[in-house]
Design an enzyme around this catalytic site. Structure first.
Site, PDB file in Angstrom:
ATOM      1  N   SER A 186       0.939  -1.259  -0.047  1.00 47.41           N
ATOM      2  CA  SER A 186      -0.030   0.092   0.024  1.00 47.41           C
ATOM      3  C   SER A 186       0.810   1.314  -0.062  1.00 47.41           C
ATOM      4  CB  SER A 186      -1.051  -0.023   1.330  1.00 47.41           C
ATOM      5  OG  SER A 186      -0.154  -0.262   2.382  1.00 47.41           O
ATOM      6  N   HIS A 214      -5.215  -3.229  -2.923  1.00 46.09           N
ATOM      7  CA  HIS A 214      -5.016  -2.061  -4.027  1.00 46.09           C
ATOM      8  C   HIS A 214      -4.837  -2.851  -5.422  1.00 46.09           C
ATOM      9  CE1 HIS A 214      -4.308   1.097  -1.187  1.00 46.09           C
ATOM     10  NE2 HIS A 214      -3.621  -0.118  -0.334  1.00 46.09           N
ATOM     11  N   LYS A 244     -11.870   0.777  -2.031  1.00 42.68           N
ATOM     12  CA  LYS A 244     -10.740   1.658  -3.054  1.00 42.68           C
ATOM     13  C   LYS A 244     -11.355   1.551  -4.245  1.00 42.68           C
ATOM     14  CE  LYS A 244      -7.569   1.099   0.798  1.00 42.68           C
ATOM     15  NZ  LYS A 244      -6.769   0.216   1.521  1.00 42.68           N
TER      16      LYS A 244
HETATM   17  C1  PLP Z   1      -6.816   0.080   3.016  1.00 45.64           C
HETATM   18  C2  PLP Z   1      -6.403  -1.334   3.298  1.00 45.64           C
HETATM   19  C3  PLP Z   1      -7.118  -2.188   3.980  1.00 45.64           C
HETATM   20  C4  PLP Z   1      -8.291  -1.795   5.021  1.00 45.64           C
HETATM   21  O1  PLP Z   1      -9.184  -1.693   3.895  1.00 45.64           O
HETATM   22  P1  PLP Z   1     -10.484  -0.833   4.568  1.00 45.64           P
HETATM   23  O2  PLP Z   1     -11.766  -1.283   3.600  1.00 45.64           O
HETATM   24  O3  PLP Z   1     -10.204   0.539   4.195  1.00 45.64           O
HETATM   25  O4  PLP Z   1     -10.662  -1.109   6.043  1.00 45.64           O
HETATM   26  C5  PLP Z   1      -6.584  -3.460   4.184  1.00 45.64           C
HETATM   27  N1  PLP Z   1      -5.227  -3.906   3.429  1.00 45.64           N
HETATM   28  C6  PLP Z   1      -4.595  -2.784   2.924  1.00 45.64           C
HETATM   29  C7  PLP Z   1      -3.434  -3.322   2.023  1.00 45.64           C
HETATM   30  C8  PLP Z   1      -4.923  -1.552   2.545  1.00 45.64           C
HETATM   31  O5  PLP Z   1      -4.582  -0.671   1.674  1.00 45.64           O
END
Ligand code: PLP
Length: 392
Positions: A186, A214, A244
């Site tokens: 991330s 991602h 996302k």
């Molecule tokens: C953003 C993220 C999460 C968490 O997801 P949410 O739905 O925002 O709680 C988990 N793992 C990674 C790698 C992330 O970037």
């Protein structure tokens, strides 16, 4: 007014002073979405270049309308846990759609990506078991690993030699083992070497959990990081987020029927929390339709990322996450402020989100950006670079 407790106030004030001294105090900022990639902050219109809304779907009229219609039909909230009466029809539809999309037998949707990772590892392993986790894996994968009570071993980032050494040393003494990694990291945007990792998992009988928050929607025709390899490298446990590229909210695990069924009974963040509201589920379904049908949309963030990196002389990107590592938190904050003056919102990322000494700008590129946005952002960064070098 709530009553103040003197020792609690002192504790909070001391902690805040320490964070201030290290430039590590965080703030929440009011940021108003203006459609597309535009936002308003501090009275200024800015191009948002640090959101994870990679396809701009949180602002897409079809996605918004789906959320609105579901709210009108089914209500604002779901009222109970999925095991009681929160099991909304749209939720079952979303799970079967996601399973088909990811090529898995079954799927479970959770309240968020974070909750998914707090759920999966502790439901599968515990004391007497072993969890091996990449040093740069997301905070919630680490939190799930610790919560499980299993022995946790952190291996060097993407270091398959280190992973194999630890498996060789420890695997025989543990009942079950899991390997946890991000698909796309991330804060760095690089990919996990999934074919090699899955080979080690098979060799040592360790269960691989890949967090593709991602990757989904972007890589491997939108089906995720595993599908971007030839042949595809698919872990038995594939989690991701609806928050996302899908522009909504929630998390999911794609796995076999038996594993998902076990989690329906055993995953505490599924059993003891209220199901997602209908609007979020309907929005994710509409987003999935768009991702599956619109190749140009899916490919746009990577196209723009390649253009942006070429302008700056950076290596060809593997994801739409482009880190510009600056070192000290001060430098990252100053660069972020300078970009804001140029009309771009790029948050400074500081420890503990990234390792000490690697504070950075984390630029994320979205289908909602224009080619001109990319060129202007590259030019703005170039001039920051020159100013910094001149000052050194
Ligand atoms: C953003 C993220 C999460 C968490 O997801 P949410 O739905 O925002 O709680 C988990 N793992 C990674 C790698 C992330 O970037």
């Amino acid at each position: 007014m709530t009553p103040a407790c003197a020792s609690l106030e002192r504790f909070a004030a001391d902690k805040l002073a320490k964070l201030d001294r290290r430039q590590l105090r965080r703030q929440t900022h009011e940021t108003r979405p203006l459609g597309g990639a535009l936002v308003e902050r501090d009275g200024q219109r800015l191009v948002n270049a640090c959101s994870n809304d990679y396809l701009g779907l949180s602002q897409h009229p079809v996605v918004i309308e789906a959320a609105r219609a579901a709210t009108a039909t089914y209500g604002a909230g779901s009222g109970a846990s999925r095991l009681v009466t929160g099991g909304h029809p749209l939720l079952f539809e979303l799970e079967s759609r996601l399973a088909r999309f990811k090529g898995s037998e079954d799927c479970l949707v959770f309240g968020s990506g974070y909750l998914t990772n707090l759920a999966v590892t502790p439901a599968l392993v515990g004391p007497g078991d072993l969890v091996l986790i990449d040093a740069l894996a997301h905070a919630c994968l680490h939190a799930g690993a610790r919560l499980s009570g299993a022995r946790v071993e952190i291996f060097g980032h993407n270091d398959m030699v280190d992973l194999e050494t630890r498996l060789t040393r420890l695997r025989a003494d543990c009942r079950h083992a899991m390997i946890l990694t991000d698909g796309v990291f991330s804060m760095d945007g690089d990919l996990a070497p999934l074919p090699a990792l899955l080979e080690l998992a098979a060799k040592f009988d360790a269960w691989a959990l890949v967090d593709d928050a991602h990757g989904v929607g972007i890589l491997g025709e939108g089906r995720g990081t595993g599908h971007s390899f030839q042949p595809p490298a698919l872990a038995p446990l594939q989690m991701g987020t609806l928050s996302k590229a899908l522009g909504s909210y929630g998390g999911y695990l794609c796995a076999s029927r038996a594993v998902c069924d076990l989690l329906r009974s055993r995953a505490r963040p599924l059993v003891f929390t209220t199901a997602l509201p209908p609007a979020s589920i309907a929005a994710a379904l509409a987003a999935l339709d768009l991702i599956e049908s619109d190749t140009a949309l899916r490919e746009r963030p990577m196209q723009l990322a390649r253009r942006f990196c070429a302008r700056l002389g950076l290596p060809t990107p593997t994801s739409p996450i482009i880190p510009i590592v600056l070192g000290h938190a001060d430098s990252a904050l100053a660069a972020s402020r300078a970009l804001q003056e140029d009309g771009f919102l790029v948050a400074a990322i500081r420890p503990p989100t990234v390792p000490e000494g690697t504070a950075r700008l984390r630029i994320t590129i979205s289908a909602a950006h224009s080619e001109a946005d990319m060129d202007r952002l590259a030019a703005a960064l170039q001039s920051i670079r020159q100013t910094t070098e001149a000052a050194e």
